[in-house]
Scaffold this motif. Structure first.
Motif: not given
Length: 484
Positions: A294, A296-297, A335-337, A448
Motif C-alpha cells: 500500500s 499509503t500504509y 490510493r493505498g486503500n 480509507g
C-alpha cells in the motif's frame, strides 16, 4: 493494532467477562536468526550469564519464551543495564515499541477492569539503567515517530536554530510524541535509547545466553488511553523491533497458542526472526499468498482475500459455494486503500458489509443449531449457537458447526481451525454450551485504509510466516502448543 487506521477493536472486557478459559513445535537451526517466545514466563536472564554483544556475531539464533493473553499475545522484553523485564503485546499493525516508563505512576485511561488490579503496571526506570539515554531530535527514529514530512521539524520543535539542525549538530532530545492507534487508543511519551536483551545461541548449537542489542530506540510512555501494558511493534517501518535489529531483510514467523491457554505461563510458543523462520515455510502443508503493498500504509502486511466458504463435518471435503469477497479485499487500489491487513494487535477478524452479512446468512443456513440471541445481545457477537455437549471440555471436532475457509490471493485456501472461528462463551449447562462466531463487522471504510483485518484470534493454532524475501505470507494450521 495499527496507527492512524480506525477500525472496530473489541474491548478486552468482553472476553474476560464471557470466556471461561479452559487451561486444559521446535525448528531446525540455521544461522542469522532470532527466535522469540510469545509468553508470560519470567526472563531467562540471570546475573551469572554473560551478555553477548550482538554486533560481534554474524551467526546468531535467539530464542525467547510468547503466551496467549485475554485479548492478544505477549512477549518479554528485557530493557536496560541491568535488564528490566516487561510483558508487551506483539503487534504487526504498528512500528513503535514502548513500555510504561518514568518516575511517576503510569496513567492509563479507559483501560478496563481486566487490567485494573491492585498491582500497578511495572514502570521502566531510566535512572536504574547505566546505558539509557534520550534519543536526539535529529535521529531517523525521532523523525519517524513524529510522522514528519520535513526531517528538520523535530529539531525545530526542540528549539534548535537553523544552522544547528541543518548541520546535524543539534544536541537536544527528541520532543515528546503522541502515537495514535485504531479504535481511539493513543500513548504519550518521549523517545529513549537503551540496550534490549534477547536470548539465543551461536548457530543454534551453543547453550542459550543473553544477547544484547545496544542503542534500541523505544517509547518511554507515561500515560495512555486504552493501552495498559506496552507494545512491541513488528511493522516494516524504521522504528519496528525487527527493523531495528536487522531482520526485515529475511522475515519472521509466529505460531499462536490457542486461547484456552490464556494466562497460563507454563505453555509457550515460538516467535522466530531471520533465516530460521523461512526454511520452515518449505515444510509440506503451508499455503502461500502474495504480500500486497500500500502506498499509503507501506509499513504493514497486506494479503488479498477472494472469498469465504463453509465446510461440513469433513474439513477436507470440497468447499461449499464460495461467498465472493468484494474487489476491495482482493487488492489494494492506487490510493493505498483496500486489501486485508494481517494485524496481531487486533483481536478478531473484521469483514465489511455486505460481504460479512452474506457470511452470516450462509452460516445461519449451514449450522444445525438453535441461535442463542440472549448471548448475542450480551456479548456483542453476531452469531451464537446452542451446541449439545454432555460435559466440558466440548471438543470442536465433535460439533457440527461448519469450518470456515478463507480463499486467498494466488489460489491458496486456508481452512481455519474451528477453535479459531468459534469459542464457548458459557459453561456447560443442561448438556448445552453456547459457542459464538468470533468475527466482527468492519466499519464503512469511508476514511480509507484496509478493506478488512485478519485478527490474532483467527491466527491461533496457525503458523504464520512473513516471508519478506519472496514477498509472501504463508499459513499452516497446526497445534502451536506442540511447537513450544
Amino acid at each position: 493494532m495499527h496507527p492512524f487506521i480506525h477500525i472496530y477493536i473489541l474491548l478486552p472486557c468482553i472476553i474476560s467477562s464471557f470466556f471461561n478459559s479452559q487451561a486444559t513445535d521446535t525448528k531446525p537451526q540455521t544461522p542469522n536468526s532470532l527466535v522469540l517466545g510469545l509468553s508470560h514466563v519470567s526472563s531467562l536472564y540471570t546475573p551469572s550469564m554473560t551478555p553477548l554483544n550482538s554486533t560481534n556475531y554474524d551467526f546468531l539464533d535467539i530464542i525467547e519464551p510468547v503466551t496467549a493473553y485475554t485479548d492478544g499475545y505477549l512477549l518479554s522484553l528485557n530493557l536496560g543495564t541491568p535488564p528490566q523485564v516487561f510483558q508487551v503485546y506483539l503487534d504487526t499493525g504498528s512500528d513503535l515499541t514502548w513500555v510504561p516508563c518514568g518516575t511517576t505512576s503510569y496513567q492509563c485511561m479507559e483501560c478496563g477492569n481486566d487490567h485494573s488490579s491492585s498491582k500497578p503496571s511495572p514502570m521502566f526506570l531510566p535512572s536504574q539503567s547505566s546505558s539509557n539515554m534520550m534519543d536526539l531530535c535529529g535521529s531517523r527514529f525521532c523523525v519517524d515517530v513524529h510522522s514528519s514530512d520535513n526531517r528538520f521539524d523535530p529539531c525545530a520543535a526542540a528549539g534548535c536554530d537553523i544552522p544547528a539542525f541543518t548541520g546535524g549538530l543539534c544536541p537536544r532530545p527528541c520532543p515528546p510524541f503522541s502515537y495514535t492507534y485504531g479504535g481511539g487508543a493513543l500513548v504519550l511519551g518521549s523517545l529513549a535509547r537503551d540496550s534490549v536483551t534477547l536470548h539465543g545461541s551461536m548457530h543454534g548449537i551453543d547453550p542459550l545466553s543473553p544477547v544484547e542489542f545496544p542503542g534500541f530506540s523505544f517509547g518511554c510512555v507515561g500515560s495512555s488511553i486504552r493501552e495498559p501494558i506496552g507494545i512491541a511493534g513488528f511493522g516494516k517501518g524504521k522504528l519496528s523491533l525487527p527493523s531495528q535489529l536487522g531482520f526485515l531483510g529475511k522475515g519472521f514467523s509466529h505460531c499462536f497458542l490457542g486461547f484456552r491457554f490464556a494466562r497460563n505461563p507454563n505453555v509457550t510458543s515460538p516467535l522466530v526472526m531471520g533465516d530460521l523462520a523461512l526454511p520452515a515455510a518449505t515444510d509440506g502443508g503451508f499455503v502461500f499468498t502474495p504480500m500486497l503493498s500500500s502506498v499509503t500504509y507501506p509499513n504493514f502486511y497486506y494479503i488479498g482475500v477472494e472469498g469465504v466458504s463453509l465446510l461440513g463435518d469433513d474439513s477436507s471435503a470440497a468447499a461449499a459455494a464460495m461467498v465472493a469477497a468484494p474487489p476491495s479485499l482482493s487488492s489494494v487500489d492506487p490510493r493505498g486503500n483496500g486489501g486485508v491487513l494481517v494485524d496481531t494487535g487486533t483481536t478478531y477478524t473484521h469483514l465489511p458489509d455486505p460481504f460479512y452479512a452474506s457470511l452470516l446468512s450462509s452460516l445461519g443456513a449451514a449450522a444445525p443449531y438453535e441461535r442463542s440471541r440472549d448471548l448475542e445481545a450480551r456479548t456483542g457477537f453476531d452469531r451464537c449457537f446452542r451446541v449439545p455437549c454432555a460435559r466440558a471440555p466440548c471438543p470442536a471436532e465433535e460439533d457440527r458447526l461448519p469450518a470456515i475457509a478463507l480463499h486467498l490471493g494466488g489460489g491458496a485456501r486456508l481452512t481455519l481451525p474451528k477453535l479459531s472461528s468459534y469459542y464457548p462463551v458459557t459453561a456447560v449447562r443442561d448438556s448445552v454450551v453456547v459457542k459464538c462466531l468470533l468475527f466482527q463487522r468492519m466499519d464503512d471504510g469511508a476514511s480509507g485504509g484496509p478493506g478488512a483485518v485478519l485478527g490474532s484470534f483467527q491466527m491461533q493454532n496457525v503458523e504464520v510466516v512473513y516471508d519478506l524475501v519472496a514477498g509472501r505470507v504463508g499459513f499452516l494450521p497446526r497445534d502451536c502448543a506442540l511447537r513450544a
